[in-house]
Design an enzyme around this catalytic site. Structure first.
Site, PDB file in Angstrom:
ATOM      1  N   ILE A 393       0.823  -1.213   0.000  1.00 19.18           N
ATOM      2  CA  ILE A 393       0.000   0.000   0.000  1.00 19.18           C
ATOM      3  C   ILE A 393       0.855   1.260   0.000  1.00 19.18           C
ATOM      4  O   ILE A 393       0.325   2.382  -0.007  1.00 19.18           O
ATOM      5  CB  ILE A 393      -0.940   0.035   1.214  1.00 19.18           C
ATOM      6  N   GLY A 396       8.299   3.730   0.958  1.00 14.65           N
ATOM      7  CA  GLY A 396       9.036   4.863   1.499  1.00 14.65           C
ATOM      8  C   GLY A 396      10.470   4.834   1.049  1.00 14.65           C
ATOM      9  O   GLY A 396      10.889   3.982   0.247  1.00 14.65           O
ATOM     10  N   ALA A 397      11.250   5.790   1.559  1.00 17.01           N
ATOM     11  CA  ALA A 397      12.652   5.875   1.157  1.00 17.01           C
ATOM     12  C   ALA A 397      13.432   4.643   1.589  1.00 17.01           C
ATOM     13  O   ALA A 397      14.379   4.245   0.936  1.00 17.01           O
ATOM     14  CB  ALA A 397      13.282   7.131   1.757  1.00 17.01           C
ATOM     15  N   PHE A 398      13.027   4.027   2.703  1.00 18.18           N
ATOM     16  CA  PHE A 398      13.808   2.918   3.243  1.00 18.18           C
ATOM     17  C   PHE A 398      12.981   1.662   3.478  1.00 18.18           C
ATOM     18  O   PHE A 398      13.355   0.815   4.269  1.00 18.18           O
ATOM     19  CB  PHE A 398      14.469   3.331   4.567  1.00 18.18           C
ATOM     20  N   LYS A 416       5.322  -1.982   8.068  1.00 16.23           N
ATOM     21  CA  LYS A 416       6.426  -1.383   7.314  1.00 16.23           C
ATOM     22  C   LYS A 416       7.624  -2.326   7.383  1.00 16.23           C
ATOM     23  O   LYS A 416       8.143  -2.622   8.468  1.00 16.23           O
ATOM     24  CB  LYS A 416       6.793  -0.020   7.894  1.00 16.23           C
ATOM     25  N   ASP A 510      11.009  15.471   7.133  1.00 12.56           N
ATOM     26  CA  ASP A 510      10.445  14.952   5.881  1.00 12.56           C
ATOM     27  C   ASP A 510       8.941  15.209   5.828  1.00 12.56           C
ATOM     28  O   ASP A 510       8.158  14.297   5.543  1.00 12.56           O
ATOM     29  CB  ASP A 510      10.753  13.462   5.738  1.00 12.56           C
TER      30      ASP A 510
END
Length: 717
Positions: A393, A396-398, A416, A510
């Site tokens: 869904i 992210g960056a990491f 995550k 961010d």
């Protein structure tokens, strides 16, 4: 009979007076009656931040720095509010004395409440929830009379000094303005209140006064059937309180309570000794009966605010039973602390042995211990169907975010899965250590974590309406203007909490629409703390490599690499302009083929040309209040000022959005920053590694243009 500090008695003779039994027509009729003078320590249940201090109960912590926390004190025995064969619920009457003091008079926010709750373990959220309920509205079946010290727009508060009747909701069913009775909750003075409910009449009356005499007129008088709101036949009574990024201290000095199934329950039972001390506050519902002022509860082991008199009285306990009870408590506390310490050391040793090549292992173990729940890898793998790509869904960056269904509870969550790189582990540690200690209704709530099989996983509440950028740019329906205003206010409130209300300041680094999630009510929840940093208040941050997303980054951040609360404010300003205009911060082909336009620059140019309203999202078809739209756009520009010192604080932004303060004058021409070319190049070389030509430096102007020349606004570190 001896008592501890002249307060809570340990003699068994008074225990029998807590619950009084009467019999009418052959049916057992249970009534409850108690007061502070007859309570023992075992008769109170302290939860969350609640603690004993100087003979009273404090619901919130005594901290000199702003914080958000909540606490609750309950009478440990359940009170019967319903019984078979009786048409009406129990009648009850309670009176209490409390005070709201502040270590910093300018730091306000929170409040307290008398509560009737089905649960004796749950402590609600801090801030506007007053420890009564959480953001999901749990637990159900709560009735409360709140005393609120801060106006919260979300809960439709009338001001920051009111009484409210809360029936299964933090939006009060009835409200009383304390200004009408000349009572200021934040004055630090002792405030007295009486709450009377008639079961047969289904009516409640609430009285408030500085005086010890019960006022003739109630501040709240309402009719409701208690039976419709309580969940169980027996409920728990007590008080809850919270801070909202403040140094408020909420103290209960005196309390008595009585209930029965009679028409008129006994009001305010006489205190055991029956005579008031000199100069004491008398809790008199009637003028002809006097009761003791609030007695002391128990001395604290480390009482930083005690007076010499308090220290003297705390040394007057000669009762062996008191000493034995106190010694037992101390012994249990020491043993428990020793056991926890052993467990912690064992956990750290085991993790270090398993991951001895990971320099962050000890930090991870320390932070993990503080987390609310550790999930097993097997459980999360099953919840996400083996991390099925169809359940992705977000990215992210990491790491990647999956939708999951927890088999044990049936809850739907967001999982995550952090990347396996060293940077992914660093992000995991940062996010875990920071967000695990944060509690705010506009932050995504972390449910738990997992670190097994080389995987690092974080489990969050799932936001049913996805991210703000998808709601703005990918939804089939246009996000209405009222929703947009509520979202911007929610994000501002979250940032005010992070910047000014936490024990340590948190810089998010961010802020962007893809990191703002929306729950089922389109309330904003700020998430993704992988780049966040914690610093002590009033401390200068260290310079780092600039990190974040192009289009949201403050110019001075790119120049110096120092992220501050002001760089977050700039990013928030870009979000404001994005939400109001419906345009991305960096857009390709907006002003011509192959050309990228920066949103902040574009809105500044419209403002200079006195065409600011042209920035409003045309998809809204003018279905908005023009004054509100202008205000929001000006707030966005004020936050996007190139001069960081000219930007408002996030608390100031909240006040602007709710109309409590004026928007500062925004100059027509965008201010400039003065950097010499040599200083600029040197700072950029130190702070920003290879950005692949994405930053353009103008040496013909005193201002540097620090925005992407190629669109898309990618993340970078």
């Amino acid at each position: 009979m001896m008592s501890l500090s002249g307060g809570f008695s340990f003699g068994s003779v008074f225990v029998a007076s807590f619950v009084l039994f009467s019999f009418f027509s052959g049916n057992a009729l249970r009534a409850t009656e108690f007061d502070f003078g007859s309570l023992t320590l075992s008769s109170l249940k302290l939860l969350g931040d609640a603690h004993l201090s100087n003979g009273s109960v404090r619901l919130t912590r005594d901290l000199g720095v702003p914080n958000s926390g909540s606490g609750k004190v309950l009478y440990s025995k359940p009170v019967k509010f319903r019984r078979a064969g009786v048409q009406s619920p129990a009648s009850f009457s309670t009176s209490f004395s409390f005070s709201v003091t502040n270590l910093n008079p300018s730091s306000i926010g929170g409040g307290l409440a008398f509560v009737i709750s089905p649960d004796d373990e749950f402590v609600g959220d801090a801030g506007g929830f007053l420890g009564i309920m959480d953001a999901k509205g749990a637990p159900k079946g709560v009735v409360a009379v709140e005393f609120d010290t801060l106006m919260d727009v979300e809960f439709k508060d009338i001001n920051g000094n009111h009484v409210g009747l809360d029936l299964n909701s933090m939006v009060s069913a009835e409200v009383g303005d304390l200004e009408t009775v000349s009572v200021d909750l934040k004055s630090g003075n002792l405030v007295n209140s009486w709450v009377d409910y008639s079961g047969p009449g289904r009516a409640i009356k609430v009285y408030v006064s500085y005086s010890n005499l019960k006022p003739e007129e109630p501040i709240i008088s309402a009719t409701f059937d208690l039976d419709d709101y309580i969940m169980n036949d027996v409920m728990f009574v007590g008080f809850s309180g919270s801070t909202q990024g403040s140094t408020e201290i909420h103290t209960i000095h005196w309390w008595n309570f009585s209930s029965s199934f009679d028409e008129n329950p006994s009001h305010n039972p006489v205190s055991p000794s029956g005579s008031p001390p000199a100069g004491g506050i008398l809790m008199n519902p009637t003028a002809d009966t006097a009761y003791l002022a609030p007695p002391s509860l128990a001395p604290e082991a480390d009482n930083r605010s005690s007076t010499s008199h308090g220290k003297e009285s705390s040394g007057n306990c000669h009762n062996q039973l008191c000493r034995k009870g106190a010694g037992t408590v101390v012994g249990v506390v020491i043993a428990s602390a020793f056991f926890v310490a052993l467990c912690a050391l064992a956990f750290i040793w085991a993790y270090h042995k398993k991951s001895k090549n990971d320099k962050n292992s000890e930090t991870l173990a320390y932070d993990v211990i503080k987390m609310p729940k550790e999930f097993s890898y097997k459980e999360l793998k099953f919840a996400t169907k083996g991390f099925d790509s169809n359940r992705i869904i977000g990215n992210g960056a990491f790491g990647t975010v999956y939708k999951g269904n927890l088999p044990a509870t049936g809850d739907t969550v967001a999982v995550k899965r952090c990347s396996h790189s060293g940077q992914g582990k660093a992000e995991f540690l940062s996010e875990l250590s920071i967000i695990g200690s944060l509690r705010h209704r506009n932050l995504v709530r972390l449910q738990g974590w997992c670190h097994e099989k080389g995987e690092i996983l974080l489990v969050y509440d799932l936001m049913s309406n996805g991210s703000l950028d998808k709601a703005l740019f990918e939804s089939r329906t246009v996000l209405p203007w009222p929703h947009r205003r509520k979202i911007l206010l929610g994000v501002a409130s979250a940032l005010a909490y992070l910047h000014q209300e936490c024990e340590n300041q948190v810089i998010h680094r961010d802020i962007k629409t893809s990191n703002i999630m929306l729950d089922e009510g389109f309330n904003a929840r700020l998430g993704d703390f992988g780049l966040a940093r914690q610093i002590e208040h009033d401390k200068s941050p260290d310079a780092t490599v600039a990190a974040g997303t192009m289009g949201y980054l403050a110019p001075e951040y790119l120049l110096t690499g120092r992220a501050t609360d002001k760089t977050d404010v700039f990013s928030y300003g870009a979000v404001v302009l994005e939400v109001a205009s419906g345009r991305r911060p960096i857009e390709k082909e907006f002003s011509g083929v192959g050309v990228s336009t920066n949103l902040v620059e574009w809105v500044w140019s419209l403002h200079r040309e006195e065409r600011l309203m042209m920035a409003a999202d045309p998809r809204l078809r003018n279905e908005f209040d023009e004054g509100e739209m202008r205000k929001v756009l000006l707030v966005g520009l004020a936050c996007s000022n190139p001069d960081p010192m000219a930007r408002p604080t996030m608390r100031g932004v909240v006040q602007m959005l709710v109309g409590e303060s004026e928007i500062p004058i925004v100059p027509r021409a965008k201010p400039t920053m003065n950097f010499s070319t040599s200083q600029l190049l040197m700072t950029l070389q130190d702070s920003v590694s290879d950005l692949n030509g994405m930053i353009t430096i103008s040496t013909t102007s005193s201002e540097s243009s620090l925005y992407a020349a190629a669109g898309g606004g990618p993340d970078f570190v």
